[in-house]
Design a protein around this motif. Structure first.
Motif, short mmCIF file in Angstrom:
data_model
loop_
_atom_site.label_atom_id
_atom_site.label_comp_id
_atom_site.label_asym_id
_atom_site.label_seq_id
_atom_site.Cartn_x
_atom_site.Cartn_y
_atom_site.Cartn_z
N ARG A 100 -6.17 0.60 13.08
CA ARG A 100 -4.74 1.15 12.82
C ARG A 100 -4.40 1.62 13.99
O ARG A 100 -4.90 2.17 14.90
CB ARG A 100 -4.71 1.87 11.70
N LYS A 153 -1.18 8.51 6.91
CA LYS A 153 -2.23 8.74 5.84
C LYS A 153 -3.54 7.94 6.26
O LYS A 153 -3.36 6.83 7.11
CB LYS A 153 -1.62 8.04 4.42
N GLU A 154 -4.64 8.34 5.77
CA GLU A 154 -5.80 7.45 6.09
C GLU A 154 -6.19 6.51 5.20
O GLU A 154 -5.94 6.72 3.73
CB GLU A 154 -6.85 8.50 5.69
N THR A 155 -6.86 5.39 5.54
CA THR A 155 -6.95 4.50 4.54
C THR A 155 -7.83 4.70 3.32
O THR A 155 -7.67 4.31 2.19
CB THR A 155 -7.86 3.10 5.46
N ARG A 156 -9.03 5.49 3.62
CA ARG A 156 -10.04 5.68 2.62
C ARG A 156 -9.35 6.47 1.59
O ARG A 156 -9.82 6.26 0.39
CB ARG A 156 -11.25 6.27 3.40
N PHE A 157 -8.18 7.40 1.82
CA PHE A 157 -7.56 7.91 0.69
C PHE A 157 -6.39 7.49 0.02
O PHE A 157 -6.18 7.11 -1.25
CB PHE A 157 -7.26 9.34 1.04
N GLY A 158 -5.63 6.69 0.81
CA GLY A 158 -4.50 5.92 0.35
C GLY A 158 -3.29 6.86 0.02
O GLY A 158 -3.62 8.02 0.23
N ARG A 197 -11.67 -0.71 1.38
CA ARG A 197 -11.46 -0.74 2.61
C ARG A 197 -12.51 -1.31 3.63
O ARG A 197 -13.58 -1.92 3.08
CB ARG A 197 -11.50 0.80 3.18
N VAL A 220 -2.24 7.39 -3.31
CA VAL A 220 -2.44 8.52 -4.32
C VAL A 220 -3.53 9.71 -3.90
O VAL A 220 -2.85 10.98 -4.35
CB VAL A 220 -3.46 7.69 -5.29
N ASN A 221 -4.44 9.47 -3.28
CA ASN A 221 -5.13 10.69 -2.97
C ASN A 221 -4.56 11.75 -1.93
O ASN A 221 -4.68 12.73 -1.71
CB ASN A 221 -6.45 10.38 -2.40
N MET A 270 2.25 4.31 4.23
CA MET A 270 0.99 4.65 4.94
C MET A 270 0.85 5.42 6.34
O MET A 270 0.04 5.84 6.85
CB MET A 270 -0.02 3.29 5.25
N GLN A 301 -9.81 4.06 -1.82
CA GLN A 301 -9.21 2.82 -1.71
C GLN A 301 -10.27 1.72 -1.33
O GLN A 301 -11.12 2.24 -0.53
CB GLN A 301 -8.02 2.92 -0.75
N ASP A 359 -8.67 6.77 12.24
CA ASP A 359 -9.06 6.31 10.99
C ASP A 359 -9.94 5.09 11.33
O ASP A 359 -9.84 4.28 12.32
CB ASP A 359 -7.65 5.80 10.27
N LEU A 408 0.86 -1.27 -0.03
CA LEU A 408 -0.08 -0.07 0.09
C LEU A 408 0.75 1.39 0.02
O LEU A 408 0.44 2.56 0.17
CB LEU A 408 -0.92 0.05 1.17
N GLY A 409 2.11 1.20 -0.04
CA GLY A 409 3.14 2.15 0.03
C GLY A 409 3.31 2.82 1.36
O GLY A 409 3.14 2.46 2.38
#
Lengths: 566, 207
Positions: free
Chosen positions: B75, A328-333, B182, A335-336, A325, B180, B136, A322-323
């Motif tokens: 998380r 960073k937030e999961t829903r955006f990942g 999820r 890229v966003n 992280m 993403q 999150d 996932l790069g």
């Protein structure tokens, strides 16, 4: 990078591009002499404001009168905000009972919001009452944005007009920007954001018992209405501490897309507005192209850097698909988060949906460098474009030197006065950034904020002053900037970066308005050509690089090399 | 003399215009928006509250702390002084190339391994990195499937049944490409409780 990554980036850019012409043309009508759009509904409100404010809408101003009105208005706003923050404890809409803000901190917050920087040295949900958020900050979110757009409108008029000293009426530009552009867009965006789950109420925080029996307190407040203008006005100061990373401030991929669009919507559209106002839309598209030429590569590089595997984790059994992280937030990942990070620093927005401090060293360098370019790649609403026009004047001067001809722009001769003013506007922000960062590295207060010693610590300091010294407002938030010294030097940096660009721009507007129009001759450098687009973006990047590569080498580049070398 | 008059006039205009625009953008605008939001979408304007047996159990949008092996875990959270402190959001702001970050990632990997000794698949990165908000509400599908064996073991049920539940709670990118994939940890755990322990069905909306 996957197909989905490209789809998200491409979709964002396409929607943004599609809005440039309609919104740009609409704004051009707002700033024209005739009746603005929707006059039948907004006109009466506008006239009530003029009458109650004692303003004669028809009376035009010279650049000095315009600048004085602007400073008087911003000054009054400064005092009002400062005292409302200091007296927070005595004011209503304060369900959490937050006390007044201490002087140096209130001074910094006030400078930050009046200059459209919106640097946050506070956590909204733990510091500010709803009164401070609404009557204090939301108001400055609107009027600081409107101030920037007013200056741009005045500059465009100065270029378009000839043989006059008048560049418009500040009160009219301010009122029309707020009433016809910012308020309707904000209202629409607020409703869209609430539909995604952004909170909008005046309730006290709500206690809940979690599934495992713990106690928590859910923060509430009039968030959506402030977030809408925070994004549209390139303000960027969040309702909550972590800004648009907070799930109640930016809950879904759709709310994220809307907010990202709002960040660049007005700065891009104003390029077209400018083209219309000077009577040649190609000029507007050329400026937009020069900005995009810097922006798009920055997006791709940052997404790529953040998507990669972290070499320092190679010794652990971790799937890094996932790069990066962290922060960073999961829903955006990734890229966003990277796309937002680049957009918010290209524009002088400064809101974040991920923690820039936790970007990889080179991934974090890109947002920092975009700010250091002077916030002219889209930049703040109005301020980005008038900043870019200062670079344009600088560039036609440079090009003129190369071929030995008198520089001109859009039929106006560019002379010593304009070049001097443009140089002040171009050189003030880098000077302020480097001086501020130098003071921070030399004082205990400035150093005490550093979270991680070493090259990353220098990056934190450099980022903080690049942000304040260019009216951006984002942060490497590990840096504790709420100390008396940093609050004061930062506030001065923000004020200098705002007014030492805006006032020279107005001076140029006044000077150009007086000049005659020269017919284009064989020696005229066409400023809508591909050659000029590349030349302009080259000048922007080179000026930024000359000022900042040495400092960047000691911060993010050193941090990267230490790891890459092992 | 003429100059002086215009200076005071401008100052008076500045105060008047500030007052009017404050009223418009700082009072009328947020209050009208609040009213509209309340009328049309009151649950969303209140942060999507989740109610279980008449009690507010949290917000669907705000992550909360889970450390019972029978639950899926969210998380890591960097809020202070405790993880997932809903009224004080914060990220770690650590450099991913720094020592402190590496120590935390190593400790978290170790803890996840210890909690599920038979599971030797690599740990998904989102389970060892702190989110931006510290709140999150989601984990990646990989992170949910990774935990299925631990949850199944702790509850003495089949892994397939747990995996099935994760399948049912996968949220895909909007319009096929936006955001993403999820899993909402609170919603997944609520479903887990409801299906396996016959607890009451949670509901959205006011208490």
């Amino acid at each position: 990078m996957s197909g989905q990554d490209f789809a998200q980036i491409g979709f964002y850019l396409l929607v943004l591009l599609a809005a440039v012409k309609p919104l740009g043309a609409y704004a051009a009508r707002v700033y024209s002499d005739g009746n603005p759009p929707f006059d039948w509904v907004l006109g009466p409100v506008e006239r009530i404001i003029y009458r109650a404010g004692g303003v004669t809408a028809k009376a035009e101003m010279t650049w000095k009168q315009y600048a004085f009105a602007l400073l008087a208005f911003n000054g009054a706003g400064f005092l009002a905000l400062y005292f409302s923050l200091r007296l927070q404890g005595l004011l209503p809409f304060n369900p959490r009972g937050f006390v007044g803000i201490e002087p140096h901190r209130a001074f910094n917050i006030t400078a930050s919001f009046v200059t459209n920087t919106n640097w946050q040295n506070y956590g909204g949900e733990t510091t500010l009452s709803y009164f401070s958020q609404m009557v204090g900050l939301t108001v400055q979110n609107f009027v600081s944005a409107a101030t920037g757009m007013a200056v741009l409108a005045a500059l465009a008029r100065g270029i378009a007009r000839r043989g006059t000293e008048m560049i418009g009426n500040f009160w009219v530009d301010l009122t029309r920007t707020t009433l016809h552009i910012l308020l309707p867009l904000s209202a629409m965006l607020t409703i869209a954001l609430v539909s995604q789950g952004v909170v909008q109420n005046l309730s006290d925080y709500r206690p809940a018992t979690t599934l495992e029996g713990g106690q928590e307190l859910l923060p509430m407040g009039p968030a959506a209405s402030q977030i809408a203008i925070k994004q549209l006005g390139t303000n960027g100061g969040g309702f909550f501490n972590v800004n648009s990373a907070h799930p109640l401030e930016n809950p879904t991929p759709v709310s994220n897309l809307l907010q990202m669009l709002a960040i660049l919507l007005i700065p891009t559209a104003l390029c077209y507005t400018f083209g219309r106002m000077v009577g040649d839309v190609r000029q507007g598209w050329a400026l937009l192209a020069a900005m995009a030429l810097v922006f798009v590569p920055c997006v791709l590089v940052t997404v790529w850097l953040e998507s990669g595997a972290n070499p320092t984790l190679a010794d652990l059994p971790i799937d890094q698909g996932l790069g990066n992280m962290e922060g960073k937030e999961t829903r955006f990942g990734v890229v966003n988060s990277a796309l937002w990070g680049v957009s918010t620093t290209a524009a002088s927005n400064g809101s974040v949906n991920s923690m820039h401090d936790s970007f990889t060293p080179l991934g974090g360098l890109v947002p920092m460098f975009l700010m250091q370019l002077g916030e002219v790649v889209f930049g703040g609403v109005g301020s980005g474009l008038y900043g870019m026009l200062m670079f344009v004047i600088f560039s036609v001067f440079l090009a003129g030197l190369m071929v030995g001809r008198t520089p001109e722009y859009l039929g106006k001769k560019v002379e010593a006065f304009e070049v001097k003013m443009a140089s002040i506007a171009v050189l003030t922000p880098p000077a302020v950034v480097l001086l501020g960062a130098a003071i921070a590295t030399a004082t205990p207060d400035g150093l005490s904020g550093v979270q991680e010693a070493g090259p990353h610590g220098l990056s934190e300091i450099l980022y903080a002053f690049s942000s304040m010294g260019n009216n951006n407002g984002s942060a490497f938030a590990g840096y504790g900037a709420n100390t008396p010294t940093t609050n004061m030097t930062g506030a001065i940096a923000m004020l200098a970066a705002r007014y030492w660009v805006a006032l020279p721009a107005l001076a140029i507007a006044g000077s150009l308005a007086k000049k005659k129009l020269l017919p284009a001759g064989p020696g005229t450098l066409p400023t809508h050509s591909l050659l000029f687009i590349f030349f302009l973006s080259g000048v922007v990047v080179v000026v930024g690089a000359l000022a900042f590569v040495p400092a960047l080498a000691l911060g993010p580049i050193a941090e990267h090399l230490v790891v890459a070398g092992n | 003399m003429k100059e002086e008059v215009s200076v005071t006039a401008t100052l008076r205009q500045a105060l008047g215009m500030l007052g009017l625009l404050t009223l418009l953008t700082g009072v009328v605008y947020p209050l009208v928006m609040t009213g509209l939001a309340r009328l049309t979408m009151s649950s969303r304007a209140d942060g999507n509250p989740m109610v279980l047996a008449g009690q507010l159990v949290g917000s669907e949008l705000v992550g909360q702390s889970f450390d019972d092996p029978q639950h899926f875990w969210g998380r890591p959270s960097a809020t202070e002084p405790v993880p997932y402190r809903a009224d004080a959001s914060s990220g770690s702001n650590l450099s991913p190339f720094g020592k402190a970050f590496h120590e935390q990632a190593a400790a978290r990997t170790d803890a996840l391994r210890k909690a599920d000794p038979g599971n030797n698949t690599p740990v998904p990165i989102d389970l060892v990195t702190a989110s931006a908000s510290g709140l999150d509400p989601h984990i990646s599908p990989q992170a949910a499937y990774y935990q299925a064996s631990r949850v199944a073991h702790a509850r003495a049920i089949s892994v397939d049944r747990v995996r099935q539940l994760v399948d049912d709670h996968l949220e895909r990118p909007t319009w096929g490409f936006l955001g993403q994939p999820r899993v909402n940890v609170l919603m997944l755990n609520l479903a887990l409780e409801q299906e396996l322990l016959d607890r009451p069905k949670p509901s959205r909306g006011a208490q």
